[in-house]
Structures are given as C-alpha cells and as structure tokens.
Design a protein around this motif. Structure first.
Motif, PDB file in Angstrom:
ATOM      1  N   THR A   1      -3.868  -8.456  -4.593  1.00  0.00           N
ATOM      2  CA  THR A   1      -5.044  -9.220  -4.225  1.00  0.00           C
ATOM      3  C   THR A   1      -4.595 -10.603  -3.797  1.00  0.00           C
ATOM      4  O   THR A   1      -3.583 -11.108  -4.286  1.00  0.00           O
ATOM      5  CB  THR A   1      -6.056  -9.311  -5.384  1.00  0.00           C
ATOM      6  OG1 THR A   1      -7.267  -9.921  -4.927  1.00  0.00           O
ATOM      7  CG2 THR A   1      -5.509 -10.130  -6.549  1.00  0.00           C
TER       8      THR A   1
ATOM      9  N   PHE B   1      -5.754 -10.956   3.070  1.00  0.00           N
ATOM     10  CA  PHE B   1      -6.776 -10.079   3.636  1.00  0.00           C
ATOM     11  C   PHE B   1      -6.486  -9.814   5.110  1.00  0.00           C
ATOM     12  O   PHE B   1      -6.051 -10.703   5.838  1.00  0.00           O
ATOM     13  CB  PHE B   1      -8.154 -10.734   3.476  1.00  0.00           C
ATOM     14  CG  PHE B   1      -8.370 -11.338   2.122  1.00  0.00           C
ATOM     15  CD1 PHE B   1      -8.711 -10.552   1.034  1.00  0.00           C
ATOM     16  CD2 PHE B   1      -8.181 -12.708   1.912  1.00  0.00           C
ATOM     17  CE1 PHE B   1      -8.879 -11.101  -0.225  1.00  0.00           C
ATOM     18  CE2 PHE B   1      -8.345 -13.271   0.652  1.00  0.00           C
ATOM     19  CZ  PHE B   1      -8.697 -12.467  -0.417  1.00  0.00           C
TER      20      PHE B   1
ATOM     21  N   GLU C   1     -14.654  -9.157  -0.257  1.00  0.00           N
ATOM     22  CA  GLU C   1     -14.661  -8.096  -1.253  1.00  0.00           C
ATOM     23  C   GLU C   1     -14.033  -8.596  -2.552  1.00  0.00           C
ATOM     24  O   GLU C   1     -13.084  -9.382  -2.542  1.00  0.00           O
ATOM     25  CB  GLU C   1     -13.901  -6.871  -0.749  1.00  0.00           C
ATOM     26  CG  GLU C   1     -14.590  -6.154   0.402  1.00  0.00           C
ATOM     27  CD  GLU C   1     -13.862  -4.881   0.810  1.00  0.00           C
ATOM     28  OE1 GLU C   1     -12.840  -4.553   0.154  1.00  0.00           O
ATOM     29  OE2 GLU C   1     -14.312  -4.228   1.769  1.00  0.00           O
TER      30      GLU C   1
ATOM     31  N   ASN D   1       0.828  -1.208   0.000  1.00  0.00           N
ATOM     32  CA  ASN D   1       0.000   0.000   0.000  1.00  0.00           C
ATOM     33  C   ASN D   1       0.860   1.255   0.000  1.00  0.00           C
ATOM     34  O   ASN D   1       0.570   2.240  -0.703  1.00  0.00           O
ATOM     35  CB  ASN D   1      -0.923   0.010   1.224  1.00  0.00           C
ATOM     36  CG  ASN D   1      -2.135  -0.896   1.048  1.00  0.00           C
ATOM     37  OD1 ASN D   1      -2.593  -1.111  -0.070  1.00  0.00           O
ATOM     38  ND2 ASN D   1      -2.652  -1.426   2.142  1.00  0.00           N
TER      39      ASN D   1
ATOM     40  N   THR E   1      -8.884  -8.554   7.292  1.00  0.00           N
ATOM     41  CA  THR E   1     -10.069  -8.805   8.114  1.00  0.00           C
ATOM     42  C   THR E   1     -10.953  -9.826   7.418  1.00  0.00           C
ATOM     43  O   THR E   1     -10.861 -10.016   6.184  1.00  0.00           O
ATOM     44  CB  THR E   1     -10.877  -7.511   8.329  1.00  0.00           C
ATOM     45  OG1 THR E   1     -11.462  -7.111   7.074  1.00  0.00           O
ATOM     46  CG2 THR E   1     -10.005  -6.389   8.869  1.00  0.00           C
TER      47      THR E   1
ATOM     48  N   THR F   1     -11.940  -7.843  -5.947  1.00  0.00           N
ATOM     49  CA  THR F   1     -10.980  -6.890  -6.508  1.00  0.00           C
ATOM     50  C   THR F   1     -11.364  -6.600  -7.954  1.00  0.00           C
ATOM     51  O   THR F   1     -11.306  -7.482  -8.813  1.00  0.00           O
ATOM     52  CB  THR F   1      -9.550  -7.448  -6.456  1.00  0.00           C
ATOM     53  OG1 THR F   1      -9.193  -7.698  -5.097  1.00  0.00           O
ATOM     54  CG2 THR F   1      -8.562  -6.467  -7.063  1.00  0.00           C
TER      55      THR F   1
ATOM     56  N   GLU G   1     -13.977  -9.432   6.708  1.00  0.00           N
ATOM     57  CA  GLU G   1     -14.802  -8.697   5.746  1.00  0.00           C
ATOM     58  C   GLU G   1     -14.050  -8.478   4.437  1.00  0.00           C
ATOM     59  O   GLU G   1     -14.647  -8.554   3.351  1.00  0.00           O
ATOM     60  CB  GLU G   1     -15.226  -7.350   6.345  1.00  0.00           C
ATOM     61  CG  GLU G   1     -16.188  -7.438   7.521  1.00  0.00           C
ATOM     62  CD  GLU G   1     -15.524  -7.896   8.812  1.00  0.00           C
ATOM     63  OE1 GLU G   1     -16.244  -8.442   9.688  1.00  0.00           O
ATOM     64  OE2 GLU G   1     -14.282  -7.716   8.943  1.00  0.00           O
ATOM     65  N   ASP G   2     -12.740  -8.205   4.535  1.00  0.00           N
ATOM     66  CA  ASP G   2     -11.942  -8.005   3.321  1.00  0.00           C
ATOM     67  C   ASP G   2     -11.983  -9.231   2.420  1.00  0.00           C
ATOM     68  O   ASP G   2     -11.948  -9.117   1.189  1.00  0.00           O
ATOM     69  CB  ASP G   2     -10.481  -7.703   3.681  1.00  0.00           C
ATOM     70  CG  ASP G   2     -10.303  -6.355   4.353  1.00  0.00           C
ATOM     71  OD1 ASP G   2     -11.239  -5.532   4.289  1.00  0.00           O
ATOM     72  OD2 ASP G   2      -9.237  -6.135   4.959  1.00  0.00           O
ATOM     73  N   ARG G   3     -12.058 -10.392   3.021  1.00  0.00           N
ATOM     74  CA  ARG G   3     -12.033 -11.648   2.263  1.00  0.00           C
ATOM     75  C   ARG G   3     -13.174 -11.730   1.255  1.00  0.00           C
ATOM     76  O   ARG G   3     -13.053 -12.374   0.206  1.00  0.00           O
ATOM     77  CB  ARG G   3     -12.094 -12.810   3.250  1.00  0.00           C
ATOM     78  CG  ARG G   3     -12.152 -14.204   2.636  1.00  0.00           C
ATOM     79  CD  ARG G   3     -12.373 -15.236   3.724  1.00  0.00           C
ATOM     80  NE  ARG G   3     -12.514 -16.584   3.199  1.00  0.00           N
ATOM     81  CZ  ARG G   3     -11.505 -17.440   3.031  1.00  0.00           C
ATOM     82  NH1 ARG G   3     -10.280 -17.056   3.350  1.00  0.00           N
ATOM     83  NH2 ARG G   3     -11.715 -18.650   2.567  1.00  0.00           N
TER      84      ARG G   3
END
Length: 477
Positions: free
Chosen positions: A188, A191, A199, A181, A193, A201, A195-197
């Motif tokens: 990609t 993750f 999402e 970042n 969190t 890309t 929750e990120d899993r």
C-alpha cells in the motif's frame, strides 16, 4: 346379576358340604361324597369381584440441570512492524550470486522466526523494484529477489510510499507494483490510477479488520507532474516541513472510518532524518539540535496528533533511520469517551548499509489485539525485540548485512556459538542491548536480564505534548 350367582354358588357349596358330611356320618362310605362333589362340579363357577383400580401415584420428573453459560470466544491477533528496508550498493554487491542473479534470503535467516511469530507483518520498502540497472543511493533500484526474500522471511505487506518512491520515476512505480503483485507480497502507498488513490487498503487478520494508510513527507523534490496521484504527500514544503496537508490526512482517515474497521493504522514516512545520531564519538547530524522549539520537530509531532484526533488508532512511523520512543497515547473522542492509541515515533532501519551509530540498530515491534465475544476490539499490549545489522560474516569472508536478533545472538555467544561474529561485533551487541532498551523501555536493561521480548508501557494523554522529558533520554547524546 353377578352378586346373585355368587350367593347361589356359596349356598350350594354349603349344602353340599352338609350333605356330604351327613352321608358320611350315616352311611360311612365315600359314595355319597362322590355324589355330592359331582353336584358341586355342576354348579356355576364363581366370578371374582374385581378390585377398584387405585389412583396411580404421580410420576416425578426431575428438573433438568441448567446448562452452563458458555464462555465467550476470545479472539486474538498479533501484528509485527519494522522500519526501512533499504538496498544500498554494498547490499547489492553482497547479495549478488552471479551476473543478474541475487539472493537476499540470508539477510533475514536469523530474524525470520521473529517475523513469523506474528499473524501479520509489514515493512517499509524504501527502494523501487525494477527489471535491471540496479543501483543503491541516491536513486534506489533493486531486483525482484529482495521482494521474494521479504515474503520468505514472513512479511505479508510492504509500504511503498516514501521519499524514494520515484527513484526510477513513473516506470519505477509501475514496475514495483507489477513485481510485488507477481511475487504475492501485498503493498500500500503507491497507486497506478487516480481511482486507486481513493481506495482503502483493508486487511483481515484472525477476525480483526485493519485499514492501512501510508503517505510520505515528500519525494526528494522529484516533480511528479501529472502523476502526483501516484503517492500521498504530507508536506507542501521540502525543507521547513511547516505546510502540513491536513486535507489529505483527514480525507484518507474518513474514507477508512466509513468502512468501520476495527483499527485504522497510519504508516507515515515523515520526520527529521537522522534525528538523534549524535554518538559517543561526538559525531552528529548537522541539523540534530535536540531543540523542542525546532519547527520541524513541532510540526512532526503535530502531524502525529492530527492523525490520532482524526480517528487513527495506531501510528507506526519511518523515515528518520534512527530509533525513537514508542508509547501509548490516550485520546479523547468527540463524544467524550477515551480510547487508547499507540505511536512509534520512528522504527529506524530494518536493514541497510548505514553504519553510523545508531543507524544499524532498531527493533521488531509487536502489537497485540483482543476481542471477547462480540465486544469491542482492543489493543492489549505492545512489545519489541532489539535488532542489529551485522556487516561482516567471517565465515563467508565478506560483507553480508544480516539482521540479527540481539538477545538470541548473545545467548548463542554464551553457549560458545560465535564463529560468525568478530570480537567487536560481540561488544557492539552488548551496547545495542543497552541502547535499544534504554530508548523503548525507559532505562537500559543489562544483558544478564535479557528477555526474548520487552514490553512497552510508556503512556501519556494527547494533551501532554512530548517534550524534553521524553526526548532528553536519548542514550547516545
């Protein structure tokens, strides 16, 4: 009334003329004429009779020329894919400038133009990025400078989900994401969190949208405990690779499909490691049986097909560290329509310190996309550039592990520019040219017919399970 005045005026004029003539005849003088003219001058002036207005001719307005129908806009995009970016201890040593300072840019100086000719480029980062205690195999930990060099070379994204994702354990996953970042290199596959899993890309390239999904076959047996959300794992068993997690594949693709991207791109890290490494010296991996009944191989192919049948359009695989065939696959959709998908069964190593043939050879893969107007986006072509990782640069007096584009390098040799190549390197480049084209084009292409890029045309239907006719042409068997 106007008519009466006209008659009176004419009559008076005639009388005046007769009188004038008479006077002239009888008196022979001009006095009479003057008197008559004076009388005419006192007569009212005749008003001309107005002519009727003619009916105007209609004005003909020419019909406008029809406007030409504008040609629909044609949208195009090119994506580049490469395999594993590894960082063995030998590579760390070669990139070390001083204590704690590393420079990897020189590794990619020759291949960078080939990465930058694409609109979007992605590689598999098969190492973690940490803030210190760097190391190579078996627990890879690499400096930030590697990510910076990849960005400088033209890469836009890396995949981080592979069997080495947890080499520095949970802190290593976290530091890898933090560094990527900070550098500005997209990623990609791992993750922070739960929750990120979930999402998806999505990347936009020249008006096309691509959903990127990365998952790995395992994490080298490292127990993730409560952190198993940090990566998606395809197989439930490490060795036999027979228990496929169909649910994680299907759900990931369904979430991507719900966003209606133009293409769903699977970037799995699966397969038989070192498959096809039997070389001319007779060496080979102990599990390399070339047996199409090998359950690991069958499940490997079954996994690819399940991805396509679930809605994926493209499968670009890494993990085996060796190059394997790539092809178009025609998939029948549930509604009976047919779409053209693409599989690269293994893109091999992009850069590593592995020297066993053919693990130092690979290719840059290109996929070309096109949309006409508001029509359907399509994969219109696939091609590749053969590459080879050079280990030693004589001009630097040491190891360097530089990625070399084969055609461009051999053309340099023909032009007499080969100070940075040893005689054995030149010999190896000629052989790599034959091996890579044999694998991806179906037949070896001699150096006298070298091209800047080579088209991939191999194709089959999904019902045609790839067997020995496909895999039996491995050039190093």
């Amino acid at each position: 009334m106007k008519t009466n005045w006209i008659i009176i005026a004419v009559s008076i004029t005639i009388v005046a003329i007769l009188v004038t003539g008479g006077v002239f005849l009888f008196h022979g003088t001009s006095q009479g004429v003057d008197d008559v003219l004076a009388m005419v001058a006192q007569a009212p002036e005749a008003t001309p009779t107005p002519m009727p207005n003619p009916t105007p001719e209609p004005t003909l307005i020419p019909e406008p020329e029809p406007s030409p129908t504008p040609e629909p806009t044609v949208y195009r995009a090119r994506l580049a894919f490469v395999g594993d970016v590894m960082c063995h201890q030998e590579q760390l040593d070669a990139a070390r400038v001083s204590a704690g300072v590393y420079d990897f840019n020189y590794k990619f100086r020759y291949i960078a133009p080939y990465i930058q000719r694409a609109d979007f480029a992605i590689a598999n980062l098969e190492t973690t990025l940490t803030h210190g205690r760097y190391a190579g195999w078996p627990l890879f930990r690499s400096p930030r400078a590697l990510a910076e060099a990849l960005l400088n070379a033209g890469f836009d994204y890396v995949t981080t989900g592979n069997n080495h994702s947890f080499d520095a354990f949970v802190p290593g996953v976290q530091s890898t994401i933090e560094i990527l970042n900070d550098v500005g290199l997209g990623f990609t596959g791992t993750f922070l969190t739960p929750e990120d899993r979930y999402e998806v890309t999505l990347v936009e390239v020249n008006g096309f949208t691509f959903a990127l999904i990365n998952m790995t076959m395992h994490t080298n047996g490292i127990d993730l405990g409560d952190y198993n959300f940090m990566v998606k794992i395809v197989y439930h068993d490490l060795v036999a690779q027979s228990r496929i997690d169909y649910e994680v594949i299907e759900q990931s693709i369904a979430r991507a499909r719900a966003l209606n991207p133009d293409f769903i791109v699977m970037l799995p890290h699966i397969g038989i490691e070192y498959y096809g490494t039997m070389n001319r010296a007779g060496g080979g991996h102990q599990w390399d049986t070339f047996d199409q009944t090998d359950t690991r191989w069958v499940n490997w192919m079954r996994t690819f097909h399940f991805m396509l049948e679930s809605g994926a359009d493209i499968v670009m695989n890494h993990h085996p560290h060796t190059l394997l065939p790539a092809e178009f696959v025609y998939v029948t959709n549930p509604d009976g329509t047919v779409r053209r998908a693409f599989i690269a069964h293994s893109m091999a190593n992009f850069v590593s310190a592995q020297r066993t043939q053919p693990r130092e050879t690979s290719a840059v893969f290109y996929l070309d996309f096109e949309r006409v107007g508001d029509g359907q986006a399509e994969i219109v072509g696939a091609s590749y550039v053969p590459i080879w990782v050079r280990m030693i640069d004589p001009t630097r007096n040491g190891r360097d592990f530089t990625v070399m584009p084969v055609t461009q390098t051999l053309r340099r040799v023909e032009a007499g520019d080969y100070a940075d190549l040893r005689p054995q390197d030149i010999d190896r480049l000629h052989q790599v040219q034959l091996d890579v084209t044999h694998m991806l084009s179906g037949a070896p292409i001699p150096t006298e017919y070298m091209q800047d890029e080579y088209e991939i045309t191999r194709s089959r239907t999904i019902e045609e399970f790839p067997g020995l006719p496909l895999w039996g042409t491995l050039p190093w068997r």
